[in-house]
Design a protein around this motif. Structure first.
Motif, mmCIF file in Angstrom:
data_model
loop_
_atom_site.group_PDB
_atom_site.id
_atom_site.type_symbol
_atom_site.label_atom_id
_atom_site.label_comp_id
_atom_site.label_asym_id
_atom_site.label_seq_id
_atom_site.Cartn_x
_atom_site.Cartn_y
_atom_site.Cartn_z
ATOM 1 N N TYR A 1 75.119 31.873 50.521
ATOM 2 C CA TYR A 1 75.599 32.455 48.901
ATOM 3 C C TYR A 1 74.309 32.890 48.424
ATOM 4 O O TYR A 1 74.460 34.090 47.953
ATOM 5 C CB TYR A 1 76.335 31.668 48.306
ATOM 6 N N ILE A 2 73.337 32.035 48.064
ATOM 7 C CA ILE A 2 72.040 32.339 47.559
ATOM 8 C C ILE A 2 71.342 33.639 48.149
ATOM 9 O O ILE A 2 70.940 34.449 47.462
ATOM 10 C CB ILE A 2 71.395 31.029 47.427
ATOM 11 N N ALA B 1 72.963 36.685 47.393
ATOM 12 C CA ALA B 1 72.914 36.979 46.077
ATOM 13 C C ALA B 1 71.682 37.673 45.964
ATOM 14 O O ALA B 1 71.416 38.835 45.241
ATOM 15 C CB ALA B 1 73.049 35.778 44.962
ATOM 16 N N ALA B 2 70.725 37.345 46.519
ATOM 17 C CA ALA B 2 69.356 37.638 46.523
ATOM 18 C C ALA B 2 69.239 39.114 47.211
ATOM 19 O O ALA B 2 68.587 39.910 46.499
ATOM 20 C CB ALA B 2 68.143 36.909 47.219
ATOM 21 N N LEU C 1 70.639 41.690 44.753
ATOM 22 C CA LEU C 1 69.753 41.737 43.628
ATOM 23 C C LEU C 1 68.619 42.727 44.070
ATOM 24 O O LEU C 1 68.363 43.695 43.280
ATOM 25 C CB LEU C 1 69.159 40.318 43.307
ATOM 26 N N VAL C 2 68.052 42.372 44.844
ATOM 27 C CA VAL C 2 66.957 43.411 45.633
ATOM 28 C C VAL C 2 67.457 44.814 45.909
ATOM 29 O O VAL C 2 67.246 45.906 45.497
ATOM 30 C CB VAL C 2 66.439 42.932 47.080
ATOM 31 N N ILE D 1 67.679 46.458 42.448
ATOM 32 C CA ILE D 1 66.404 46.886 42.057
ATOM 33 C C ILE D 1 66.118 48.125 42.719
ATOM 34 O O ILE D 1 65.555 48.997 42.070
ATOM 35 C CB ILE D 1 65.320 45.866 42.351
ATOM 36 N N ASP E 1 82.030 46.049 42.354
ATOM 37 C CA ASP E 1 81.988 44.690 42.175
ATOM 38 C C ASP E 1 81.618 44.278 40.654
ATOM 39 O O ASP E 1 81.242 43.321 40.264
ATOM 40 C CB ASP E 1 81.064 44.002 43.178
#
Lengths: 173, 173
Positions: free
Chosen positions: B6-7, B10-11, B14-15, B18, B46
Motif C-alpha cells: 500500500y505504501i 501511495a508513493a 504521489l510521484v 508531482i 479518485d
C-alpha cells in the motif's frame, strides 16, 4: 522528505483502517457491539465517490455515495457479491436552491447541498449479517448511531436488487 | 507485507501527481502547452468529494465537485485564496429518474446519475492565469479538451464570487 511524510501518513491511515475493521470482526466473534454500530468509520469523508443522487419528496435531499477501498475496487472490477469489509456510505444534505448560482446561470435552475441530514452505511460481513444478505445497515444522526429498531426495514427495501448484491447505487464513471 | 505494498502504491501515486504538476509548471515557464490543457489530470476520479449539485434547465445534470489534496486541504482549513496547485474538478452526469428506486421509495422521487456529460477543471496557477484571477479553466468532452474559445466566458461568470477566490462551490461536511 515531504514524500516520506506522505508515506508515513498513508501508513497511519492504513493502520487506522485495519484497527477499525478488527474491532468489527471482534464483534462478530465475541458478540461484542462492534465499532461499526457505535462509531462513524474513521476517514469515511475521504472515501472515493461512487455516485450522486437526489431524493425529492419528504427526504428532499441531495446525496453522495462513497465507498471504502474494498467497495470501490469491487465496483470498478464488477465483483459480485461485494467482498467482506466493503463499506458503502451515503451522505445526504438538505436540497436547497442557490440564488447565487441562479444569477450566474441566468435562471432558477441550480440546487446545491445545504446542511447535512444524516449518514448511512452498508457494511459487508457475510457471517455476522448473514440474515440480511451479508450487509449490516447503520445510520448516524449528528454523529450518533440511531436505534437498530429504526433500521429493521432497511434490508427488505434492498431485496429487489438482490441480483446486484442488494445494492441500489451503480458506479458513475 | 500488504502494508508495504500500500505504501509503495501511495508513493507511486504521489510521484505521478508531482510529475503532472511539473509539466504544468514547465508550460507556465516555457510557453509550452501544459498537460492541464491537453490531458485529464491523472487520478482525478479518485479525488475527495467537495460537494454535489443539480442543474436543471438545459444542462439537466447532477454533479459532483471533487478536489485534489491541495484544494481539499484549503477548503477544510478555510484558506483563501487557494494555493497554487489546487485543482477543483466538476464531474457531471445526465439527470435521470430511477424507476427502480421509485418502487423502493413508493413514489416518483428518485433521480440518479446517468451517462457522463463532461468534466471541467479549475487549476490555480497565480502566475500563468493572472488575468483570470489565477485560475485556468478547462473542459473535457469524452476525455478530449474542448477549444479554449468555448471557455473564454468562464471567468466572467465567476467574478461575482471573487470574495471566495472565484469559486462557487462550498465544502459540504
Amino acid at each position: 522528505m515531504r514524500r516520506i511524510v506522505y508515506i508515513v501518513i498513508a501508513a497511519i491511515a492504513l493502520v487506522g483502517g485495519i484497527a477499525w475493521r478488527g474491532s468489527a470482526s471482534a464483534g462478530a466473534d465475541g458478540g461484542v457491539v462492534s465499532d461499526f454500530e457505535t462509531a462513524l468509520p474513521p476517514g469515511y469523508r475521504d472515501w472515493r465517490l461512487i455516485s450522486v443522487a437526489h431524493e425529492a419528496g419528504k427526504l428532499n435531499d441531495i446525496r453522495a455515495i462513497l465507498g471504502n477501498d474494498i467497495a470501490v475496487k469491487a465496483y470498478r472490477d464488477g465483483t459480485l457479491p461485494f467482498p467482506d469489509g466493503a463499506i458503502i456510505a451515503r451522505l445526504a444534505w438538505n436540497y436547497v436552491s442557490s440564488e447565487e448560482n441562479n444569477k450566474a446561470f441566468g435562471g432558477p435552475q441550480s440546487f446545491v447541498a445545504g446542511t447535512p441530514t444524516n449518514v448511512q452505511f452498508m457494511l459487508k460481513d457475510s457471517q455476522k449479517y448473514a440474515s440480511t444478505g451479508g450487509w449490516g445497515f447503520v445510520q448516524f444522526d449528528d454523529g450518533k448511531p440511531v436505534e437498530a429498531a429504526r433500521l429493521s426495514g432497511c434490508f427488505a427495501c434492498h431485496v429487489p436488487v438482490k441480483a446486484r448484491d442488494f445494492v441500489y447505487t451503480k458506479y458513475s464513471p
